[in-house]
Design an enzyme around this catalytic site. Sequence first.
Site, mmCIF file in Angstrom:
data_model
loop_
_atom_site.group_PDB
_atom_site.id
_atom_site.type_symbol
_atom_site.label_atom_id
_atom_site.label_comp_id
_atom_site.label_asym_id
_atom_site.label_seq_id
_atom_site.Cartn_x
_atom_site.Cartn_y
_atom_site.Cartn_z
ATOM 1 N N LYS A 114 36.211 26.163 37.683
ATOM 2 C CA LYS A 114 36.872 26.559 38.931
ATOM 3 C C LYS A 114 36.738 25.489 40.012
ATOM 4 C CE LYS A 114 37.055 31.567 38.545
ATOM 5 N NZ LYS A 114 36.738 32.861 39.153
ATOM 6 N N LYS A 196 41.287 30.679 26.982
ATOM 7 C CA LYS A 196 41.316 32.139 27.157
ATOM 8 C C LYS A 196 42.487 32.588 28.044
ATOM 9 C CE LYS A 196 38.722 33.090 31.252
ATOM 10 N NZ LYS A 196 38.054 33.956 32.122
ATOM 11 N N LYS A 199 43.848 35.651 34.377
ATOM 12 C CA LYS A 199 44.654 36.156 35.502
ATOM 13 C C LYS A 199 45.232 35.009 36.312
ATOM 14 C CE LYS A 199 41.110 39.041 36.660
ATOM 15 N NZ LYS A 199 40.106 39.635 37.479
HETATM 16 P P1 TYM Z 1 36.584 38.924 35.667
HETATM 17 O O1 TYM Z 1 37.136 39.711 36.814
HETATM 18 O O2 TYM Z 1 36.986 37.502 35.537
HETATM 19 O O3 TYM Z 1 36.950 39.620 34.310
HETATM 20 C C1 TYM Z 1 36.709 40.998 34.098
HETATM 21 C C2 TYM Z 1 36.256 41.245 32.673
HETATM 22 O O4 TYM Z 1 37.287 40.834 31.750
HETATM 23 C C3 TYM Z 1 36.731 39.989 30.761
HETATM 24 N N1 TYM Z 1 37.768 39.022 30.350
HETATM 25 C C4 TYM Z 1 38.186 38.857 29.093
HETATM 26 N N2 TYM Z 1 37.820 39.428 27.942
HETATM 27 C C5 TYM Z 1 38.460 39.018 26.822
HETATM 28 N N3 TYM Z 1 39.435 38.080 26.799
HETATM 29 C C6 TYM Z 1 39.828 37.479 27.936
HETATM 30 N N4 TYM Z 1 40.791 36.572 27.925
HETATM 31 C C7 TYM Z 1 39.196 37.864 29.162
HETATM 32 N N5 TYM Z 1 39.351 37.480 30.453
HETATM 33 C C8 TYM Z 1 38.452 38.196 31.169
HETATM 34 C C9 TYM Z 1 35.556 39.309 31.447
HETATM 35 O O5 TYM Z 1 34.631 38.810 30.530
HETATM 36 C C10 TYM Z 1 35.012 40.440 32.287
HETATM 37 O O6 TYM Z 1 34.158 41.258 31.528
HETATM 38 N N6 TYM Z 1 31.958 37.768 37.031
HETATM 39 C C11 TYM Z 1 32.787 38.860 36.561
HETATM 40 C C12 TYM Z 1 32.768 40.064 37.501
HETATM 41 C C13 TYM Z 1 31.414 40.547 37.822
HETATM 42 C C14 TYM Z 1 30.534 41.246 36.969
HETATM 43 C C15 TYM Z 1 29.349 41.513 37.716
HETATM 44 C C16 TYM Z 1 30.633 41.690 35.646
HETATM 45 C C17 TYM Z 1 30.780 40.389 39.032
HETATM 46 N N7 TYM Z 1 29.538 40.993 38.970
HETATM 47 C C18 TYM Z 1 28.254 42.202 37.171
HETATM 48 C C19 TYM Z 1 29.546 42.369 35.095
HETATM 49 C C20 TYM Z 1 28.370 42.639 35.857
HETATM 50 C C21 TYM Z 1 34.206 38.344 36.471
HETATM 51 O O7 TYM Z 1 34.610 37.445 37.160
HETATM 52 O O8 TYM Z 1 35.009 39.052 35.652
#
Ligand code: TYM
Length: 332
Positions: A114, A196, A199
């Site tokens: 990022k 991957k 979004k």
């Molecule tokens: P975020 O918002 O980027 O993504 C949300 C969840 O979706 C999963 N994910 C995927 N899984 C499979 N294939 C993909 N292409 C794919 N893209 C995204 C991510 O692994 C995630 O589980 N840091 C986290 C948010 C967060 C969080 C936390 C999660 C903040 N605090 C505490 C767990 C516990 C994030 O940016 O997810």
Amino acid sequence: MKKQILSGIQPSGILTLGNYLGALRNFVKIQEDDNYECKFFIADLHSITVPQEPEQLRKNIKSILIQYLACGLDPEKNTIFMQSHVHEHAELGWILNNCTYMGELSRMTQYKDKSKKQDNIRVGLFDYPVLMAADILLYDADYVPVGEDQRQHLEIARDIAKRFNSIYKDDVFKLPKPLITENTARIMSLQEPTKKMSKSDDNKDASIFLLDSRDEIMRKVKRAVTDSENCVKYSDDKPGIKNLMNIYSAVTDKSYTEIEEEFKDSGYGQFKTAVATAVADTLEPIQEKYNKLNSPEYEDYLKSICEKGAKHAHEIAKNKLKEVYDTVGFIA
Ligand code: TYM
């Protein structure tokens, strides 16, 4: 004692099929298991680590809440809340900053990726994994359901917890484990299947979004990058087909062998039509529910879910933070 589950998603727009299959769908499955007590939050504090337009952010946060509910998260079975409604997240983050090393944060893959896209890199982006550790450790989470890309953040959360416990007192923080569902842990881009699905991909054909129409899904899947073999076979050498097979398997519950058998006499055209149809069929009821909840008559209902969720989360977070403040030597 029930095992504690916690996870969150950033409100950065409409979720992708990757977010759904890798995370949200698993949240919905876990909520049905009586052995677990689940908390799912909207990671709004995390989202401002990259530039956000305030009005759009407000819309995105509300939209994620509706997407949670549309995908089947049940506010009667889980605690659903917004991170910014529970101020202890940021406060514990500050304490944990003092048990975290610059070196380990600079090794985070997500930070490296990022930060490449920005000129002035925000301290918040660098510090992101510490806030994420606070989210998890505040609730004594045993398991954190996430996709593969979050594994490294879970590892650092464990390291921070271990370090705090060893500096101050054993057992203040529980060591959380990631809960990753193998076949859907990493749904790939339709355009570059070695990357991957994300979004924030600039190429909108690379991702299927939860609210894409049937026609859009058909068009994107038809354009998905594959190979020239025209043979539906699960192999690491065929990342495009492997990804489509993963998606098809996830939405139909068919095994890879069953899928290979089903398409043994047909080419990629027919396979892609089947994948797109199965995805659209899966998303259709979610979209119907989304459209229903996304109307003024449900405003109060949505608000009441967040209020109830924040109240419950705050009760737990408050006690944990008190324990931590006491442990580090602050006067009550
Ligand atoms: P975020 O918002 O980027 O993504 C949300 C969840 O979706 C999963 N994910 C995927 N899984 C499979 N294939 C993909 N292409 C794919 N893209 C995204 C991510 O692994 C995630 O589980 N840091 C986290 C948010 C967060 C969080 C936390 C999660 C903040 N605090 C505490 C767990 C516990 C994030 O940016 O997810």
